[in-house]
Design a protein around this motif. Structure first.
Motif, short mmCIF file in Angstrom:
data_model
loop_
_atom_site.label_atom_id
_atom_site.label_comp_id
_atom_site.label_asym_id
_atom_site.label_seq_id
_atom_site.Cartn_x
_atom_site.Cartn_y
_atom_site.Cartn_z
N VAL A 113 -1.21 -19.76 -6.34
CA VAL A 113 -0.19 -19.46 -5.34
C VAL A 113 -0.41 -20.24 -4.05
CG1 VAL A 113 0.67 -17.60 -3.85
CG2 VAL A 113 0.35 -17.21 -6.30
N LEU A 114 -1.66 -20.41 -3.64
CA LEU A 114 -1.95 -21.00 -2.34
C LEU A 114 -1.28 -22.35 -2.11
CD1 LEU A 114 -3.49 -20.71 0.30
CD2 LEU A 114 -5.49 -21.73 -0.81
N PRO A 115 -1.31 -23.31 -3.06
CA PRO A 115 -0.63 -24.59 -2.81
C PRO A 115 0.89 -24.49 -2.76
CG PRO A 115 -2.27 -24.78 -4.56
CD PRO A 115 -2.05 -23.33 -4.33
N LEU A 116 1.45 -23.37 -3.21
CA LEU A 116 2.91 -23.24 -3.28
C LEU A 116 3.48 -22.50 -2.06
CD1 LEU A 116 3.27 -22.25 -7.05
CD2 LEU A 116 3.53 -24.52 -6.02
N LEU A 117 2.65 -22.05 -1.15
CA LEU A 117 3.14 -21.34 0.03
C LEU A 117 3.84 -22.30 0.98
CD1 LEU A 117 0.04 -19.08 0.82
CD2 LEU A 117 2.06 -18.51 -0.54
N LEU A 118 4.90 -21.82 1.62
CA LEU A 118 5.59 -22.63 2.62
C LEU A 118 4.66 -22.86 3.81
CD1 LEU A 118 9.11 -20.94 2.67
CD2 LEU A 118 8.57 -23.21 1.76
N PRO A 119 4.60 -24.08 4.32
CA PRO A 119 3.72 -24.33 5.47
C PRO A 119 4.25 -23.67 6.73
CG PRO A 119 5.02 -26.28 4.96
CD PRO A 119 5.29 -25.30 3.86
N ASP A 120 3.33 -23.13 7.53
CA ASP A 120 3.66 -22.54 8.84
C ASP A 120 4.73 -21.46 8.73
OD1 ASP A 120 1.87 -24.33 10.06
OD2 ASP A 120 3.43 -25.87 10.12
N ALA A 121 4.68 -20.68 7.67
CA ALA A 121 5.63 -19.58 7.47
C ALA A 121 4.87 -18.34 7.04
CB ALA A 121 6.69 -19.95 6.42
N PRO A 122 5.33 -17.14 7.45
CA PRO A 122 4.63 -15.92 7.05
C PRO A 122 4.68 -15.70 5.54
CG PRO A 122 6.64 -15.42 8.29
CD PRO A 122 6.48 -16.89 8.32
N VAL A 123 3.70 -14.93 5.06
CA VAL A 123 3.57 -14.63 3.64
C VAL A 123 3.63 -13.11 3.47
CG1 VAL A 123 2.15 -14.85 1.57
CG2 VAL A 123 2.20 -16.70 3.25
N VAL A 124 4.43 -12.66 2.52
CA VAL A 124 4.54 -11.25 2.18
C VAL A 124 4.22 -11.10 0.71
CG1 VAL A 124 6.06 -9.24 2.07
CG2 VAL A 124 6.32 -10.88 3.94
N VAL A 125 3.34 -10.15 0.38
CA VAL A 125 3.00 -9.86 -1.02
C VAL A 125 3.51 -8.47 -1.36
CG1 VAL A 125 1.15 -9.59 -2.71
CG2 VAL A 125 0.98 -11.36 -0.96
N TRP A 126 4.19 -8.37 -2.49
CA TRP A 126 4.78 -7.11 -2.93
C TRP A 126 4.30 -6.80 -4.34
CZ3 TRP A 126 10.38 -6.75 -5.14
CH2 TRP A 126 10.64 -5.43 -5.54
N TRP A 127 3.71 -5.60 -4.49
CA TRP A 127 3.33 -5.08 -5.80
C TRP A 127 4.34 -3.99 -6.18
CZ3 TRP A 127 -0.35 -6.07 -2.03
CH2 TRP A 127 -1.35 -6.99 -2.34
N PRO A 128 5.33 -4.24 -7.02
CA PRO A 128 6.27 -3.19 -7.41
C PRO A 128 5.59 -2.02 -8.11
CG PRO A 128 7.12 -5.35 -8.01
CD PRO A 128 5.69 -5.54 -7.61
N ALA A 129 4.50 -2.27 -8.79
CA ALA A 129 3.71 -1.23 -9.47
C ALA A 129 2.30 -1.76 -9.65
CB ALA A 129 4.33 -0.86 -10.81
N ASP A 130 1.37 -0.86 -9.97
CA ASP A 130 -0.02 -1.24 -10.24
C ASP A 130 -0.62 -2.04 -9.09
OD1 ASP A 130 0.17 -0.05 -12.78
OD2 ASP A 130 0.98 -1.89 -13.65
N ALA A 131 -0.49 -1.50 -7.89
CA ALA A 131 -1.07 -2.16 -6.72
C ALA A 131 -2.58 -2.02 -6.74
CB ALA A 131 -0.51 -1.54 -5.44
N PRO A 132 -3.31 -2.96 -6.16
CA PRO A 132 -4.77 -2.84 -6.10
C PRO A 132 -5.18 -1.71 -5.18
CG PRO A 132 -4.03 -4.71 -4.80
CD PRO A 132 -2.82 -4.20 -5.53
N GLU A 133 -6.40 -1.21 -5.35
CA GLU A 133 -6.89 -0.12 -4.51
C GLU A 133 -7.02 -0.55 -3.06
OE1 GLU A 133 -10.47 1.53 -6.02
OE2 GLU A 133 -9.55 2.34 -7.84
N PHE A 134 -7.43 -1.79 -2.84
CA PHE A 134 -7.57 -2.34 -1.49
C PHE A 134 -6.63 -3.54 -1.36
CE2 PHE A 134 -11.44 -0.04 -2.20
CZ PHE A 134 -11.81 0.46 -0.97
N PRO A 135 -5.37 -3.33 -1.01
CA PRO A 135 -4.44 -4.46 -0.94
C PRO A 135 -4.89 -5.57 0.00
CG PRO A 135 -3.25 -2.38 -0.87
CD PRO A 135 -4.70 -2.04 -0.76
N SER A 136 -5.48 -5.21 1.14
CA SER A 136 -5.88 -6.23 2.10
C SER A 136 -7.08 -7.05 1.62
CB SER A 136 -6.22 -5.59 3.44
OG SER A 136 -7.29 -4.67 3.31
N LYS A 137 -7.88 -6.50 0.68
CA LYS A 137 -9.04 -7.22 0.16
C LYS A 137 -8.74 -7.94 -1.14
CE LYS A 137 -12.47 -4.20 2.35
NZ LYS A 137 -13.66 -3.34 2.14
N ASP A 138 -7.57 -7.71 -1.70
CA ASP A 138 -7.17 -8.44 -2.90
C ASP A 138 -7.01 -9.93 -2.55
OD1 ASP A 138 -5.86 -8.16 -5.76
OD2 ASP A 138 -4.55 -9.47 -4.59
#
Length: 366
Positions: A113-138
């Motif tokens: 995913v990292l090389p495909l992120l838009l440069p200088d733009a915010p990133v939002v991650v969405w887990w519709p289900a089965d989210a990790p226990e620690f989203p910020s540490k994922d």
């Protein structure tokens, strides 16, 4: 335009995106953020449709991560990336990349995913289900300024909220909280119109509905009064009652779309309070990417109270079952069952028979 890539790399996907934009006649990038959706093969269609509808308001590059680790040891040992690039058409002004990570690569989604992120733009991650226990540490969550989960899609929503409280980090949010935005707005406006001290509150909603819990915790945190959770048939949240010395402020939505607002000393009025789609919820979350401090205070305020409410809900369900059993017709030759639990002269037992079947316990400490 759709471009299918098999056994590819992130570099080839980026080249395909540039090629597709040029073919569409729009080489410039007019997107405002990158939305990463982490889902499975069976759920990615609904999640992608909701994200595509939300991108009409927020043009974005949507990266759908579908992990396929494989079942056999041989499949798990291999690593392959397949991708589908979509530009134009249903994607509107944005771009969509469907990433299927096979084998060992499924454990290293962030490196894809990292090389495909838009440069200088915010990133939002969405887990519709089965989210990790620690989203910020994922590893994927660490790339994002905003991390969206949904406690309503878990097997135990109350336990999920407890986990969200324990692992909260600035930028975390949950769609169960987003679903109560309209309720909070209407209740806040009603309290602005009626300057009266609230003594206690009641929130009615479906069992296992995390939005009802969060709304109760928000009221308890903001008003500093006891808030009671009462079970109802739904759908979702059905009513909120704020008790004042002059009477109850009541917001009642029995059909899931139109609510009735009652304020002491004012005529009753109808309020549009429909149950919003996932696309509307995602669009709301994308409007603000700063930490949601109100959500943090609400979910942290009730971590202990949610545990007590869960036990009380189980007791209430058992009481309701016993009440229904006692109300059945006796068999021939048997004496009719007594009415000690439902009679008006039975003291506390009468209250238990009338309402214990729907009462779940306190969501805030007195």
């Amino acid at each position: 335009m759709n471009i299918d890539l098999t056994d590819t790399t992130s570099g080839r996907i980026n080249a395909a995106l540039v090629r597709a934009r040029r073919a569409m006649g729009s080489p410039a990038v007019g997107m405002v953020l990158t939305l990463v959706i982490v889902t499975d093969e069976g759920s990615h269609y609904d999640a992608l449709k909701a994200a595509s509808d939300a991108s009409k308001e927020h043009p974005s590059r949507i990266l759908v991560v579908v992990r396929r680790p494989g079942r056999s040891p041989r499949d798990r040992a291999t690593a392959r990336l397949d991708a589908e690039v979509r530009v134009g058409g249903e994607t509107g002004t944005g771009e969509t990349v469907l990433l299927r990570l096979h084998g060992e690569l499924a454990n290293h989604a962030h490196s894809v995913v990292l090389p495909l992120l838009l440069p200088d733009a915010p990133v939002v991650v969405w887990w519709p289900a089965d989210a990790p226990e620690f989203p910020s540490k994922d590893p994927l969550g660490a790339l994002a300024q905003r991390r969206i989960t949904d406690a309503a899609e878990t097997e135990d929503p109350v336990a999920a909220l407890r986990q969200r409280a324990a692992t909260y980090a600035p930028g975390d949010t949950d769609l169960a909280w987003t679903r109560v935005t309209l309720w909070r707005s209407v209740l806040a406006a009603a309290l602005d119109q009626k300057q009266a001290r609230v003594n206690r509150a009641v929130v009615e909603g479906e069992e296992y509905n995390p939005s009802s819990e969060l709304l109760a915790l928000w009221l308890a945190d903001r008003l500093g009064v006891p808030v009671e959770r009462v079970l109802s048939e739904g759908p979702g949240i059905t009513a909120v009652r704020l008790a004042t010395a002059e009477g109850d402020i009541c917001l009642d939505r029995g059909d899931g779309s139109l609510a009735a607002l009652s304020v002491p000393g004012q005529p009753d009025r109808s309020v549009a309070l429909h149950r919003r789609s996932t696309a509307e919820l995602i669009a709301e979350e994308l409007r603000r990417l700063d930490p949601d401090e109100t959500y943090a205070q609400a979910v942290r305020f009730g971590i202990d109270r949610l545990g007590r409410a869960q036990v009380a809900e189980a007791e209430a369900a058992g009481a309701a079952k016993a009440e229904r059993a006692s109300g059945e017709e006796p068999a021939a030759g048997e004496e009719p069952a007594g009415d000690e639990e439902t009679g008006g002269d039975s003291g506390d037992g009468g209250d238990s028979g009338n309402g214990a079947g729907k009462r779940s316990g306190r969501a805030a400490a007195r």
